[in-house]
Scaffold this active site. Structure first.
Site, PDB file in Angstrom:
ATOM      1  N   SER A   5       0.778  -1.386  -0.087  1.00 15.25           N
ATOM      2  CA  SER A   5       0.060  -0.061   0.053  1.00 15.25           C
ATOM      3  C   SER A   5       0.822   1.231   0.128  1.00 15.25           C
ATOM      4  CB  SER A   5      -0.726   0.050   1.218  1.00 15.25           C
ATOM      5  OG  SER A   5      -1.590   1.193   1.273  1.00 15.25           O
ATOM      6  N   TYR A  28      -1.928  -0.992  10.365  1.00 12.58           N
ATOM      7  CA  TYR A  28      -1.970  -1.149   8.996  1.00 12.58           C
ATOM      8  C   TYR A  28      -0.870  -0.830   8.174  1.00 12.58           C
ATOM      9  CZ  TYR A  28      -3.978  -1.107   4.238  1.00 12.58           C
ATOM     10  OH  TYR A  28      -4.319  -1.173   2.864  1.00 12.58           O
TER      11      TYR A  28
END
Length: 299
Positions: free
Chosen positions: A191, A204
């Site tokens: 990401s 995350y």
């Protein structure tokens, strides 16, 4: 009427890519695509496959919807069968299977919780039973739970985020590698958060950074066997994870902070996965391709 930008051709039933979205929120992870408004655009009909993945079998985790669905469809256009691993999103998974099979390829649905220690062995066994071989592994499953501060991240949340986002990658890859051969490929979805971490996504972002390092180290380890390992780092993409993570008001302007002033659509990532899975990417390993609307240009 919401602002739109024209798209160069028909995209499923829509001819325009949305810039803003109606407020919406889902109360469960990783989210349901069929409940989203508008539906994500997972297929570009102007993308014509040329058999780059003919006779290959791909395992795609998080394959029921979002980026996973777009990957499965693009792979099918290139000739690959797919094994779609997902948690419990049955309606979305069936829609993806139907999309793949309309393109003349086969798709196996495997509703499996990747947090289970035996999940990897079950996936391998079912894949080999259905298709006899494994050529591509796409580690794509993920969850995120925004919190205003690190103090709000409980041990349970921390364990869930790491177990789904990186430990499942490790376990499934470890189980798959013995069945891969020279020319095969592993692709991990990381990401933009690995490079420009949000203060609300500390756990995350940490897992996504771990995926980048996992990719680089594994690429070194497997290079001698001719197995390539790479990653894709999406920016803000219109997938079920967005309304399942953020408030309804936040979702309205998803992607507005990128240089391109909009979120991406799943179909816009799929060709990068095809590149890394096919011979076109034969000299690419240990790398991360950024598909993020320019979000990290100044990072």
């Amino acid at each position: 009427m919401q602002p739109i930008i024209p798209y160069y051709g028909s995209v499923t039933k829509c001819e325009e890519v949305p810039i803003t979205f109606p407020p919406q929120h889902q109360n469960r992870q990783p989210g349901l695509e069929y409940m989203m408004n508008p539906l994500p655009i997972y297929d570009n009909p102007n993308y014509i496959g040329t058999g780059k993945l003919k006779h290959k079998t791909a395992i795609i985790t998080g394959g029921d919807s979002g980026i996973g669905r777009a990957i499965a469809v693009a792979f099918a256009k290139e000739g690959a069968n797919s094994v779609l691993v997902y948690l419990n999103e049955e309606q979305d998974a069936r829609a993806t299977k139907e999309a793949v099979e309309k393109l003349g390829r086969k798709s196996l649905l495997l509703p499996i919780d990747l947090r289970e220690k035996k999940a990897a062995e079950q996936i391998i066994a079912q894949t080999l039973k259905a298709f006899g071989s494994i050529n591509i592994l796409v580690n794509n499953a993920g969850v995120q739970f925004p919190q205003p501060s690190i103090e709000k991240i409980t041990d349970q949340q921390l364990e869930t985020t790491f177990d789904v986002n990186i430990q499942s990658f490790f376990r499934l890859t470890r189980a798959v590698v013995p069945y891969l051969r020279s020319g095969d490929s592993i692709i991990n979805t990381t990401s933009v958060q690995a490079y420009a971490g949000s203060g609300q996504l500390i756990d995350y972002a940490s897992t996504k950074g771990a995926i980048v390092s996992f990719t680089r180290a594994l690429a070194h380890n497997l290079a001698g066997k001719g197995i390539r390992v790479n990653a894709i780092a999406p920016g803000p993409i219109w997938t079920p994870l967005q309304p399942a993570s953020w408030s309804a008001e936040t979702v309205k302007t998803l992607g507005a902070n990128t240089p391109m002033k909009r979120s991406g659509q799943p179909y816009e990532l799929a060709p990068a996965y095809v590149l890394l899975a096919s011979e076109d990417g034969s000299y690419i390993t240990g790398q991360t391709i950024h598909v993020n609307g320019g979000q990290t240009m100044t990072s």
